[in-house]
Every structure is written in structure tokens, then in C-alpha cells.
Design a protein around this motif. Structure first.
Motif, PDB file in Angstrom:
ATOM      1  N   LEU A 109       0.827  -1.206   0.000  1.00  0.00           N
ATOM      2  CA  LEU A 109       0.000   0.000   0.000  1.00  0.00           C
ATOM      3  C   LEU A 109       0.861   1.256   0.000  1.00  0.00           C
ATOM      4  CD1 LEU A 109      -2.763   1.394   0.187  1.00  0.00           C
ATOM      5  CD2 LEU A 109      -2.635   1.130   2.685  1.00  0.00           C
ATOM      6  N   GLU A 110       1.959   1.234   0.744  1.00  0.00           N
ATOM      7  CA  GLU A 110       2.821   2.418   0.806  1.00  0.00           C
ATOM      8  C   GLU A 110       3.405   2.761  -0.554  1.00  0.00           C
ATOM      9  OE1 GLU A 110       2.532   0.608   4.850  1.00  0.00           O
ATOM     10  OE2 GLU A 110       2.861  -0.154   2.818  1.00  0.00           O
ATOM     11  N   ALA A 111       3.768   1.760  -1.348  1.00  0.00           N
ATOM     12  CA  ALA A 111       4.268   2.016  -2.698  1.00  0.00           C
ATOM     13  C   ALA A 111       3.172   2.581  -3.588  1.00  0.00           C
ATOM     14  CB  ALA A 111       4.832   0.728  -3.305  1.00  0.00           C
ATOM     15  N   GLN A 112       1.949   2.090  -3.424  1.00  0.00           N
ATOM     16  CA  GLN A 112       0.835   2.611  -4.201  1.00  0.00           C
ATOM     17  C   GLN A 112       0.537   4.068  -3.824  1.00  0.00           C
ATOM     18  OE1 GLN A 112      -2.585  -0.221  -4.500  1.00  0.00           O
ATOM     19  NE2 GLN A 112      -1.221  -1.632  -3.415  1.00  0.00           N
ATOM     20  N   VAL A 113       0.614   4.376  -2.539  1.00  0.00           N
ATOM     21  CA  VAL A 113       0.400   5.753  -2.090  1.00  0.00           C
ATOM     22  C   VAL A 113       1.480   6.667  -2.664  1.00  0.00           C
ATOM     23  CG1 VAL A 113       0.477   7.255  -0.054  1.00  0.00           C
ATOM     24  CG2 VAL A 113      -0.875   5.140  -0.009  1.00  0.00           C
ATOM     25  N   MET A 114       2.736   6.225  -2.590  1.00  0.00           N
ATOM     26  CA  MET A 114       3.828   7.030  -3.158  1.00  0.00           C
ATOM     27  C   MET A 114       3.636   7.239  -4.654  1.00  0.00           C
ATOM     28  SD  MET A 114       6.745   6.478  -5.176  1.00  0.00           S
ATOM     29  CE  MET A 114       7.335   4.822  -4.859  1.00  0.00           C
ATOM     30  N   ASP A 115       3.237   6.189  -5.366  1.00  0.00           N
ATOM     31  CA  ASP A 115       3.059   6.279  -6.810  1.00  0.00           C
ATOM     32  C   ASP A 115       1.952   7.261  -7.175  1.00  0.00           C
ATOM     33  OD1 ASP A 115       3.481   5.723  -9.478  1.00  0.00           O
ATOM     34  OD2 ASP A 115       2.335   3.856  -9.466  1.00  0.00           O
ATOM     35  N   TRP A 116       0.845   7.222  -6.441  1.00  0.00           N
ATOM     36  CA  TRP A 116      -0.237   8.170  -6.716  1.00  0.00           C
ATOM     37  C   TRP A 116       0.190   9.593  -6.337  1.00  0.00           C
ATOM     38  CZ3 TRP A 116      -3.763   9.174  -9.840  1.00  0.00           C
ATOM     39  CH2 TRP A 116      -4.803  10.067  -9.574  1.00  0.00           C
ATOM     40  N   ALA A 117       0.911   9.747  -5.240  1.00  0.00           N
ATOM     41  CA  ALA A 117       1.424  11.070  -4.876  1.00  0.00           C
ATOM     42  C   ALA A 117       2.349  11.606  -5.963  1.00  0.00           C
ATOM     43  CB  ALA A 117       2.162  10.999  -3.538  1.00  0.00           C
ATOM     44  N   ASP A 118       3.155  10.725  -6.556  1.00  0.00           N
ATOM     45  CA  ASP A 118       4.034  11.115  -7.659  1.00  0.00           C
ATOM     46  C   ASP A 118       3.207  11.592  -8.853  1.00  0.00           C
ATOM     47  OD1 ASP A 118       6.348  11.438  -9.198  1.00  0.00           O
ATOM     48  OD2 ASP A 118       6.473   9.316  -9.717  1.00  0.00           O
ATOM     49  N   ASP A 176      -5.394  -2.240  -0.853  1.00  0.00           N
ATOM     50  CA  ASP A 176      -4.878  -1.618  -2.073  1.00  0.00           C
ATOM     51  C   ASP A 176      -5.500  -0.235  -2.236  1.00  0.00           C
ATOM     52  OD1 ASP A 176      -3.172  -3.685  -3.273  1.00  0.00           O
ATOM     53  OD2 ASP A 176      -5.023  -4.839  -3.452  1.00  0.00           O
ATOM     54  N   LEU A 177      -4.709   0.690  -2.754  1.00  0.00           N
ATOM     55  CA  LEU A 177      -5.214   2.035  -2.977  1.00  0.00           C
ATOM     56  C   LEU A 177      -6.247   2.025  -4.105  1.00  0.00           C
ATOM     57  CD1 LEU A 177      -4.692   5.022  -2.012  1.00  0.00           C
ATOM     58  CD2 LEU A 177      -3.318   5.261  -4.097  1.00  0.00           C
ATOM     59  N   VAL A 178      -7.340   2.721  -3.891  1.00  0.00           N
ATOM     60  CA  VAL A 178      -8.409   2.828  -4.886  1.00  0.00           C
ATOM     61  C   VAL A 178      -8.492   4.284  -5.341  1.00  0.00           C
ATOM     62  CG1 VAL A 178     -10.861   2.505  -5.368  1.00  0.00           C
ATOM     63  CG2 VAL A 178      -9.675   0.954  -3.781  1.00  0.00           C
ATOM     64  N   VAL A 179      -8.310   4.506  -6.632  1.00  0.00           N
ATOM     65  CA  VAL A 179      -8.425   5.846  -7.212  1.00  0.00           C
ATOM     66  C   VAL A 179      -9.598   5.829  -8.176  1.00  0.00           C
ATOM     67  CG1 VAL A 179      -7.301   7.681  -8.527  1.00  0.00           C
ATOM     68  CG2 VAL A 179      -5.943   6.213  -7.017  1.00  0.00           C
TER      69      VAL A 179
END
Length: 416
Positions: A199-208, A320-323
Motif C-alpha cells: 500500500l505504501e508504494a501505491q500511495v507514493m506512486d499516486w502522490a508522484d 490496495d489504494l483505490v483511485v
């Protein structure tokens, strides 16, 4: 990869590739706080100040570099992760570290080095980031005397892994070179599914993505490189933009993106920046637009993730991050605006071609001259290399480490 009783991080998450004795610094810092400090104080992080984001580093005091971009990604990721229940220092570390492997001249340099490094497995900024963190930075040595880089915890390294898989045919993005497979397999030990990101990688990726899309448009408007008015007035121009976005940034069709674009352009948040004139009032309006879009993209992702997985706290592989589709499409459209009107503006290709030429000639001359032409950090890698591909990797490591001005200076000194 689970958690201790009470919801804390599992012991395996805190492990380091090279075991270290506990440190009593008087600050009572957690392992993840130490990870963040190691990245923040690294040489690779400082070099980001003179590496291109979209605009060439140093051409304008307002425009972002890889360093300012990384700080913004870290801030967005930290706040979003905290709202979901992630350890804030893990997502902060991931945001700070995610671009450490990017070479001079941004994605243009990345593409150039990928071709030049074909004989040693290619080049990819995220795979290079793992190499920087686990080998090239000077912080910790293993029992055998080899560098362990910054020797971050497993949780922090996993959070940096945007593409946690080796190169595969037909795929442009990957996260590890064959030479670094041992530490990669260690950090991915216990992951519940191949290629799944924490989840932390998904959060970083969306922040990017959020920072990249919103801030590059902000820089383009402020710098006079783009205006939104043609998109308001010209249906053909809107269609062309949507075709670009569908080809590069989104799985949506151009037609579906067109409907999202019409709604986005009609949003009052963009109205005040259509006729931007650089005045103080206009800068205030532009910053308000930037803040509103960033907040929207973050809040909608947090809300959708909680709706699917519950209020949390969530961390590691528990969710999992949901966008939402509409939000992801808006973000992709903003990235496309920067691509079409800034990165592809008239005259840009000649500059890009010259940058690729500089890197190609640098790689060739360094490969010919060998260890004596390399920095003391990279010369031992050349001397210890068992074959030509390994020596080429040492040369590529050297070139990738350079800032934009340093690449130009090295080229002038070695090539003329």
C-alpha cells in the motif's frame, strides 16, 4: 509481512539487508525515522537539486527540479498515508527516495541510457533507484566489505518499489537489474503475490502522479509555456490532446477522455488561470488552483480506499489504494497538457537530441578510458567487474549519477 499484535509493524518489516546493532542516539527514533534521515542526508538526494524535472534544471528560479518534486511527493504521500493508517515515515521515505536513480536530463536521459546499456540489461530509473539505495550510496558495508548502500529497512525499500519485477519482453518499466536480484528477492520475501505492490508504494506512486500532473502544469502556465485557452476554444485541439493522453498516460479511450476533459475545463477551479498574466494576483489564483486539485486527487483516493476496505488503519498488504476512474483520468489529462505544450513545444526536440548525444558520447569515452576516468566511488566497480557488461554497468552508474550541469561539464572535458 503482517503486523504485530496491536497493529504495529511486523519484525520482518524492520529488518535490514545487513544487520545493524541497535543505536541509542538519545532521540528514540524508530527504524523508519532513521531510514528517512538516511535518504535526506544522502549525496544522491542532494544531486536531485540539479537534475531536470520537466524544464532543464537552473533555467528559471520558479521551476521545479527533481529535488523540489521529491519533497512535494513526500509531503503528499506522508499526509495521504497517515490518513489511511500507513507509517508516515515509510511513505515519506518512499517519496523522498523514489527518483534517486534518475539520470541527467529527465526521462529523455533515461531513454537514452536504456539504449546505451542494452548489453548489460538496459536502464530504468526505478531499477537504478534500488541500486543507489542498496549499493551505490556510501553508508553501510557488509561483512564481506561490499557496500549495502543506505541499508534501509525492508518496509522502506518495498515502499520505494513502484515496479517490483525484473525486465520482461514488451514492458518498458521494471524495478531491478539482474545484478541486484539478491537484495530484491530479500526485500520481497513474504509478499503475498508476484508483482503486487504494498500500500505504501501505491500511495507514493499516486502522490508522484498528483505532484507531476498538477505542478508541471503550474510551472508551464507560470513560465508562459502553455495556456488553457486553445483547449476551451478548439474541439480539434481537445481531441488531439486526448489522443496523446490515451497513447501515453491512460487506458481510457480518447472519446472517454474527451468527456472528462470537457467537464474539467468547465470546472470553476481552472477559470482564474485561463488568462494568466504573471501578476501577484494571478500567482495567488494559480496556487489556489494547484492546492485545490492536489487536495481533490488525494481526498478522493482516500475516500474510495476507505469505502472499499473500511476505515483502517491500513498498511503494507492489508489493502490496495483505490483511485476513482474520473479522478485518474483528470490526472492523466493534466500530465498530457504538460506533455503536449511543454515537453513537445517547438524547438524541444533539437535540445533533446543534443542531450542524448552528450550521454552517448560520455558513455563511449568512459568505456574506452576505464577506471582512471571514473570517480573513486565507481572505479572499484569497474576494476572488480568480471566482464564487459559489468564494466558497462559501472560506466552507466557513473553517468546516471551526474547532475545536468555535471554531465555537460564532463562531456566538455572528456569529449571536447
Amino acid at each position: 509481512m503482517g503486523t504485530d499484535v496491536g497493529g504495529g509493524p511486523a519484525p520482518a518489516d524492520r529488518e535490514r539487508w545487513v544487520p545493524e546493532s541497535p543505536k541509542d542516539t538519545g532521540y528514540g527514533r524508530s527504524p523508519y525515522e532513521r531510514d528517512r534521515a538516511r535518504v535526506l542526508h544522502s549525496a544522491a538526494f542532494r544531486r536531485l537539486a540539479a537534475k531536470t524535472q520537466v524544464h532543464t534544471a537552473g533555467t528559471d528560479d520558479f521551476l521545479r527540479t527533481r529535488l523540489t518534486h521529491s519533497l512535494e511527493v513526500a509531503q503528499i504521500a506522508r499526509e495521504m498515508g497517515a490518513r489511511l493508517g500507513c507509517d508516515p515515515d515509510v511513505v515519506d521515505t518512499a517519496g523522498l527516495a523514489h527518483d534517486l536513480g534518475h539520470p541527467p536530463f529527465g526521462h529523455n536521459g533515461e531513454s537514452a541510457l536504456d539504449g546505451l546499456a542494452a548489453d548489460c540489461g538496459g536502464f530504468e530509473g526505478n531499477a537504478q533507484t534500488l541500486r543507489v539505495l542498496t549499493r551505490l550510496e556510501a553508508k553501510v558495508l557488509g561483512p564481506d566489505g561490499r557496500s549495502a548502500g543506505l541499508n534501509l529497512t525492508r518496509a522502506s525499500l518495498d515502499a520505494v518499489a513502484k515496479y517490483p519485477w525484473p525486465r520482461r519482453a514488451g514492458e518498458r518499466k521494471f524495478g531491478v537489474y539482474p545484478d541486484d536480484r539478491a537484495v530484491f528477492d530479500w526485500l520481497r520475501r513474504g509478499v503475498p503475490a508476484d508483482r503486487r505492490r504494498c500500500l505504501e508504494a501505491q500511495v507514493m506512486d499516486w502522490a508522484d502522479d498528483v505532484a507531476y500532473s498538477v505542478h508541471d502544469v503550474e510551472d508551464g502556465i507560470h513560465g508562459g509555456y502553455l495556456t488553457l485557452r486553445p483547449l476551451l476554444c478548439d474541439a480539434d485541439e481537445r481531441a488531439a490532446l486526448c489522443a496523446d493522453v490515451a497513447a501515453v498516460y491512460s487506458a481510457e479511450s480518447a472519446a472517454d477522455l474527451g468527456a472528462v476533459l470537457v467537464d474539467l475545463l468547465a470546472d470553476p477551479v481552472l477559470g482564474p488561470v485561463v488568462d494568466y498574466d504573471g501578476s501577484h494576483r494571478a500567482q495567488v489564483a494559480l496556487k489556489a488552483t494547484t492546492s485545490t486539485l492536489t487536495g481533490r486527487f488525494v481526498t478522493e483516493a482516500v475516500r474510495a480506499t476507505r469505502d472499499r476496505h473500511g476505515p483502517g488503519p491500513h498498511r503494507r498488504y492489508a489493502a490496495d489504494l483505490v483511485v476513482p476512474r474520473r479522478i485518474r483520468a483528470q490526472c492523466a489529462l493534466l500530465k498530457g497538457i504538460a506533455l503536449r505544450y511543454v515537453m513537445r513545444r517547438p524547438g524541444a526536440e533539437a535540445r533533446y537530441a543534443r542531450q542524448r548525444e552528450v550521454l552517448a558520447e560520455l558513455v563511449r569515452v568512459l568505456a574506452d578510458r576505464g577506471a582512471d576516468a571514473l570517480d573513486p566511488v565507481f572505479a572499484p566497480l569497474w576494476r572488480a567487474a568480471p566482464d564487459d557488461p559489468a564494466r558497462l554497468r559501472a560506466v552507466v552508474d557513473q553517468v546516471a549519477s551526474l547532475t545536468d550541469p555535471a554531465a555537460v561539464a564532463w562531456h566538455a572535458r572528456l569529449v571536447g
